[in-house]
Design a protein around this motif. Sequence first.
Motif, PDB file in Angstrom:
ATOM      1  N   PHE A 164     -15.759   0.019  -1.950  1.00  0.00           N
ATOM      2  CA  PHE A 164     -14.706  -1.593  -1.605  1.00  0.00           C
ATOM      3  C   PHE A 164     -13.326  -0.701  -1.261  1.00  0.00           C
ATOM      4  N   LEU A 192      -3.998  -3.949   0.614  1.00  0.00           N
ATOM      5  CA  LEU A 192      -3.778  -3.578  -0.814  1.00  0.00           C
ATOM      6  C   LEU A 192      -3.016  -2.730  -0.610  1.00  0.00           C
ATOM      7  N   GLN A 225     -14.179  -1.095   2.436  1.00  0.00           N
ATOM      8  CA  GLN A 225     -13.543  -2.225   3.247  1.00  0.00           C
ATOM      9  C   GLN A 225     -12.586  -3.080   2.822  1.00  0.00           C
ATOM     10  N   ALA A 226     -11.899  -2.553   1.918  1.00  0.00           N
ATOM     11  CA  ALA A 226     -10.388  -3.686   2.494  1.00  0.00           C
ATOM     12  C   ALA A 226      -9.311  -2.475   3.772  1.00  0.00           C
ATOM     13  N   ARG A 227      -9.943  -1.169   3.377  1.00  0.00           N
ATOM     14  CA  ARG A 227      -8.950  -0.847   5.197  1.00  0.00           C
ATOM     15  C   ARG A 227     -10.656  -1.524   6.248  1.00  0.00           C
ATOM     16  N   ALA A 236      -7.756  -8.879  -2.392  1.00  0.00           N
ATOM     17  CA  ALA A 236      -7.816  -7.723  -1.566  1.00  0.00           C
ATOM     18  C   ALA A 236      -9.628  -8.608  -1.062  1.00  0.00           C
ATOM     19  N   GLY A 237     -10.038  -9.343  -2.639  1.00  0.00           N
ATOM     20  CA  GLY A 237     -11.411  -9.479  -2.346  1.00  0.00           C
ATOM     21  C   GLY A 237     -12.144  -8.740  -2.469  1.00  0.00           C
ATOM     22  N   ARG A 238     -11.816  -8.332  -4.058  1.00  0.00           N
ATOM     23  CA  ARG A 238     -12.455  -7.696  -4.972  1.00  0.00           C
ATOM     24  C   ARG A 238     -13.378  -8.618  -5.680  1.00  0.00           C
ATOM     25  N   PRO A 260     -13.712  -9.198   1.573  1.00  0.00           N
ATOM     26  CA  PRO A 260     -12.735  -7.531   2.106  1.00  0.00           C
ATOM     27  C   PRO A 260     -12.454  -7.257   3.372  1.00  0.00           C
ATOM     28  N   SER A 315      -5.644  -7.993  -6.453  1.00  0.00           N
ATOM     29  CA  SER A 315      -7.447  -7.244  -6.259  1.00  0.00           C
ATOM     30  C   SER A 315      -8.097  -9.007  -5.772  1.00  0.00           C
TER      31      SER A 315
END
Lengths: 252, 438
Positions: free
Chosen positions: B392, A84, B395-397, A50-52, A74, A47
Amino acid sequence: MNILEIKNLHAKVEGKEILKGLSLTVKAGEVHAIMGPNGSGKSTLASILAGRSDYEITDGSVLYKGSDLLALAPEERAQQGVFLAFQYPVEIPGISTTNFLKTAVNEIRKAKGLEPMEAKNFLSMMKEKMKIVEMDSKLTSRSLNEGFSGGEKKRNEIFQMAMLEPSLAILDETDSGLDIDALRIVANGVNQLKNADNAFIVITHYQRLLDYIVPDYVHVLSNGRIVKSGTKALALELEAKGYDWIKDLETA
Amino acid sequence: MSIITGSTQQLFIEQMNLLFHEIKLNKDQLPYISEEAFERFCQSGFPTVRNEEWKYTNTEPFLKRSYSIPDRDNVQLNNDDLSGLLTTFQCHRVVFLNGYFQSQLSVILEDDSSVEITAIKDCLSLYTDMIKTADEILPKDGWKYLNDAFILDGTCIRIKKNNVAKYPVHIIHLTDQNEQALFIQNKNLIIVEQGAQATCIESFYSTALKPVLSNHILHLNIADDGHLTWFKLQQLQDRADGQQTLINYTSASLHKQSRLNIYTLALNGSLIRNNLHIKLCGANSEARLNGFYAPSDKQLIDNHTLVDHAVPNCYSNELYKGIINDNAKAVFNGKILVRKDAQKTNAFQSNKNILLSDNAIVYTKPQLEIFADDVKCSHGATSGQLDDESLFYLQARGISKREAYKMLMLAFAEDITADIQSDELRNWLNRCIEEKIQ
């Protein structure tokens, strides 16, 4: 070339320290497996990379291709090639997988100063990458992960990874909840995407996945730190002896 | 003119009194006037927040100013002025400008004989009973009485027996006025005859720089086996000095095996109050009510709906969704009434809200009144923020937070239009939604 360099990482969540001085270096072309008992900090690590935002970094550093990863949002990390694969992929009603990936691919291209991909090229890329995970094309027109089985969700994660072609992919317990066929398909996907320029961190609780994705290194995470590193033989040893053995190691 | 003091209520009644006297001088040009209905209005006044049905919707600030009845030929527009408001597909077009029908802007496509479009004036005597029944369905309050007292204009659309309309009918209510604040009332009557089918779009637009208060009534009557799909698109651009207030009462009578799909998209307006009252009066009739509202700034959008199951074996399904931003306020009040004889009723209702700011407010109230014992009914209401985990994930993509927000909001909203069969109609409406959400 170092893809990832984690030094003495300390992190808290809701005031509780989860990572307590974790260090790890991953080079291009390598596959690292991170194993460890529940609560050892495996998913926290994924996490954070990935930037949580739920985590507070209290000490240490993370360099990605030589730059500070933790300073990035993120989406910036993803745009620069960090991926991720979620342990629990989110269901998003109303957004189709196709539309979602088209947006993602084009946002990443935009960040690199490239024009949006032509629809025709995008579709043929989708077709090609779907084969890697033996994914049914019907799934991509449905809402993202909505009503997907556990296996379909994990396959969709690997499919997305194939589409986005990351430099660093972190697989967070991608094997959990998979039957043996799905496991094989997911692992095949990873093996096909592996090359000399990218790197993988495979987080898993069981040794089973490592029969299919052969790691260059195996690390054992316990109580927020890597307590032992080795080759694939270490994973087999863990399988045979269980994690209690590690706990003994930690206190020794 | 004497100077009047007193409450907003007294002032408003007095103001309407002056307007009504003025109107009486020109009564030959209007479809009708009713002294009796006006008298009832004077007795009841407009409903204030002390009225339970208007508890959260205070119209008073909008009723304090003085309004005028628009002149019939004051504003001239040509087709170019309408270009941004038209659909991307062919429609019969009925345009009202400041409440008056505009023949030069309207289009009746000749190769579709299934639809008859006439002035309401010519139909009132033909459909007295139908209008009387429809009136019974609406709330008996000051706004209804005022509309019953006089209207400036209106249309009657008839879809002929066993015909399927070749083109949708697009009714446009446009206000455009830069000199004085206007008060406008229309009444429209839509008759879907036995076995007939049609799609209609009713748009509300404003380019007025001055305030406009509109109080419109729409009656829908669907005969046995008739199908009607109705879209309301409310996009009243409100400017700082040009508050747009819309009171819009709609009645629908559904006869045997008839079907109504009605979509209410309330996107812009200083204050919008919709009352949608549907009466399932013929067995095996079906009503689907979809709604989307997106008030922003200081806008207030209030949707009151009533689905009245009067006979057995009917179906209703209601889904209303809202995205409330800034200091805006939304009200949803959905009532399902299942009468004693309406056994085997299936009635469902859902209301979902997303609040985008700390100051955004939604009041949601589902009401079920069930007097039959063999029915399936459900209702639910939610309100919350956009899901962080979904945000999230996007964003994670690599998708920026701003784009991710937009995608999630559109996905939430487009649930309302997802079941529209025509691609071009659905896309057109989705673009309207997207414009508002941006």
